[in-house]
Design a protein around this motif. Structure first.
Motif, mmCIF file in Angstrom:
data_model
loop_
_atom_site.group_PDB
_atom_site.id
_atom_site.type_symbol
_atom_site.label_atom_id
_atom_site.label_comp_id
_atom_site.label_asym_id
_atom_site.label_seq_id
_atom_site.Cartn_x
_atom_site.Cartn_y
_atom_site.Cartn_z
ATOM 1 N N VAL A 207 37.666 59.570 31.297
ATOM 2 C CA VAL A 207 36.706 60.634 31.603
ATOM 3 C C VAL A 207 35.301 60.077 31.370
ATOM 4 C CG1 VAL A 207 35.890 62.951 31.014
ATOM 5 C CG2 VAL A 207 38.347 62.413 30.856
ATOM 6 N N ASN A 208 34.492 60.090 32.430
ATOM 7 C CA ASN A 208 33.104 59.650 32.317
ATOM 8 C C ASN A 208 32.415 59.986 33.640
ATOM 9 O OD1 ASN A 208 30.646 58.266 32.189
ATOM 10 N ND2 ASN A 208 31.527 56.624 30.943
ATOM 11 N N PRO A 209 31.400 60.860 33.613
ATOM 12 C CA PRO A 209 30.745 61.236 34.871
ATOM 13 C C PRO A 209 30.102 60.044 35.588
ATOM 14 C CG PRO A 209 29.544 62.125 32.984
ATOM 15 C CD PRO A 209 30.827 61.545 32.462
ATOM 16 N N ALA A 210 29.729 59.009 34.855
ATOM 17 C CA ALA A 210 29.101 57.840 35.476
ATOM 18 C C ALA A 210 30.080 57.058 36.356
ATOM 19 C CB ALA A 210 28.521 56.918 34.406
ATOM 20 N N TYR A 211 31.392 57.223 36.114
ATOM 21 C CA TYR A 211 32.404 56.471 36.860
ATOM 22 C C TYR A 211 33.405 57.382 37.571
ATOM 23 C CZ TYR A 211 30.443 52.807 33.969
ATOM 24 O OH TYR A 211 29.563 51.949 33.345
ATOM 25 N N ALA A 212 33.058 58.640 37.730
ATOM 26 C CA ALA A 212 33.972 59.607 38.353
ATOM 27 C C ALA A 212 34.456 59.103 39.698
ATOM 28 C CB ALA A 212 33.278 60.957 38.512
ATOM 29 N N GLY A 213 35.770 59.172 39.897
ATOM 30 C CA GLY A 213 36.381 58.747 41.145
ATOM 31 C C GLY A 213 36.710 57.265 41.207
ATOM 32 N N GLU A 214 36.159 56.472 40.277
ATOM 33 C CA GLU A 214 36.459 55.039 40.236
ATOM 34 C C GLU A 214 37.748 54.815 39.446
ATOM 35 O OE1 GLU A 214 33.247 52.460 39.024
ATOM 36 O OE2 GLU A 214 31.752 53.815 39.889
ATOM 37 N N LYS A 215 38.315 53.642 39.603
ATOM 38 C CA LYS A 215 39.510 53.266 38.849
ATOM 39 C C LYS A 215 39.092 52.489 37.603
ATOM 40 C CE LYS A 215 42.740 54.501 41.892
ATOM 41 N NZ LYS A 215 43.891 55.299 41.684
ATOM 42 N N ILE A 216 39.655 52.879 36.478
ATOM 43 C CA ILE A 216 39.473 52.156 35.223
ATOM 44 C C ILE A 216 40.867 51.787 34.742
ATOM 45 C CG2 ILE A 216 38.669 52.259 32.834
ATOM 46 C CD1 ILE A 216 36.479 54.192 33.750
ATOM 47 N N LEU A 217 41.133 50.502 34.650
ATOM 48 C CA LEU A 217 42.475 49.997 34.316
ATOM 49 C C LEU A 217 43.535 50.602 35.241
ATOM 50 C CD1 LEU A 217 42.412 49.953 30.399
ATOM 51 C CD2 LEU A 217 42.151 48.021 31.950
ATOM 52 N N GLY A 218 43.147 50.813 36.495
ATOM 53 C CA GLY A 218 44.069 51.344 37.488
ATOM 54 C C GLY A 218 44.227 52.852 37.476
ATOM 55 N N MET A 219 43.479 53.532 36.617
ATOM 56 C CA MET A 219 43.576 54.994 36.500
ATOM 57 C C MET A 219 42.286 55.623 37.011
ATOM 58 S SD MET A 219 45.131 54.892 32.639
ATOM 59 C CE MET A 219 44.084 53.526 32.178
ATOM 60 N N GLU A 220 42.416 56.686 37.812
ATOM 61 C CA GLU A 220 41.221 57.334 38.347
ATOM 62 C C GLU A 220 40.459 58.045 37.237
ATOM 63 O OE1 GLU A 220 39.797 60.447 41.772
ATOM 64 O OE2 GLU A 220 41.686 59.376 42.022
ATOM 65 N N CYS A 221 39.157 57.841 37.221
ATOM 66 C CA CYS A 221 38.295 58.426 36.204
ATOM 67 C C CYS A 221 37.834 59.817 36.625
ATOM 68 C CB CYS A 221 37.093 57.509 35.973
ATOM 69 S SG CYS A 221 36.042 58.017 34.594
ATOM 70 N N ALA A 222 37.978 60.770 35.736
ATOM 71 C CA ALA A 222 37.501 62.135 35.951
ATOM 72 C C ALA A 222 36.056 62.242 35.453
ATOM 73 C CB ALA A 222 38.375 63.129 35.193
ATOM 74 N N SER A 223 35.327 63.188 36.004
ATOM 75 C CA SER A 223 33.953 63.417 35.579
ATOM 76 C C SER A 223 33.899 64.168 34.243
ATOM 77 C CB SER A 223 33.219 64.217 36.654
ATOM 78 O OG SER A 223 31.909 64.511 36.239
ATOM 79 N N ARG A 224 34.796 65.171 34.100
ATOM 80 C CA ARG A 224 34.812 66.024 32.901
ATOM 81 C C ARG A 224 36.248 66.392 32.569
ATOM 82 N NH1 ARG A 224 31.649 71.018 34.418
ATOM 83 N NH2 ARG A 224 32.460 71.676 32.420
ATOM 84 N N LEU A 225 36.458 66.886 31.358
ATOM 85 C CA LEU A 225 37.803 67.256 30.906
ATOM 86 C C LEU A 225 38.518 68.239 31.827
ATOM 87 C CD1 LEU A 225 37.336 67.528 27.035
ATOM 88 C CD2 LEU A 225 38.688 65.834 28.291
ATOM 89 N N PRO A 226 37.844 69.254 32.390
ATOM 90 C CA PRO A 226 38.578 70.182 33.254
ATOM 91 C C PRO A 226 39.208 69.518 34.477
ATOM 92 C CG PRO A 226 36.476 71.146 32.612
ATOM 93 C CD PRO A 226 36.464 69.711 32.150
#
Length: 140
Positions: free
Chosen positions: A47-66
């Motif tokens: 979870v990180n709005p700066a990387y929302a939609g990007e893959k981090i360690l192969g997992m899609e990053c969410a912008s916020r907890l919801p």
């Protein structure tokens, strides 16, 4: 919940963790912790709005907890207290109470007290990876 029970239930057994402050940069401490946990079977949601939609360690990053697509056991905070307002608001709006794990550097004594009074279990100032290494060696 006692800290020993929490550690046995959510640290020594792979759990589902939202990692707030996730980063794709391999030099960041959060990246090392995430890689370690993934290697041990934990299911992570970056979870990180700066990387929302990007893959981090192969997992899609969410912008916020919801935006995390499933219920999590632990919300691990890797962000400074001054940047936690949105996350704390999102936590309070969740329909359940995950454990809030404030990594070293993310401690927030005022928020910790408030969250605990609202029914959250809070762990502060301990590293999730190091706790696993020291408390769960026999199960690793």
């Amino acid at each position: 919940m006692s800290q020993d029970k929490f550690i046995q239930d959510f640290v020594c057994r792979p759990s589902v963790v939202a990692v707030v402050g996730a980063s794709p940069s391999p030099g960041r401490p959060v990246s090392g912790v995430m890689a370690y946990l993934v290697d041990r079977g934990f299911r992570l949601f970056p979870v990180n709005p700066a990387y929302a939609g990007e893959k981090i360690l192969g997992m899609e990053c969410a912008s916020r907890l919801p935006e995390v697509p499933q219920k999590v056991d632990v919300v691990a905070l890797f962000i400074a207290a001054k940047n936690q307002a949105t996350v704390l608001r999102d936590l309070r709006e969740m329909p359940y109470r995950p454990v809030v794990w404030m990594q070293p550097g993310a401690e927030n004594p005022e928020a910790e007290k408030e969250l605990e009074s609202e029914g959250f279990t809070v762990v502060s100032g301990a590293c999730l990876m190091m706790t696993h290494r020291t408390a769960c060696a026999a199960s690793d």
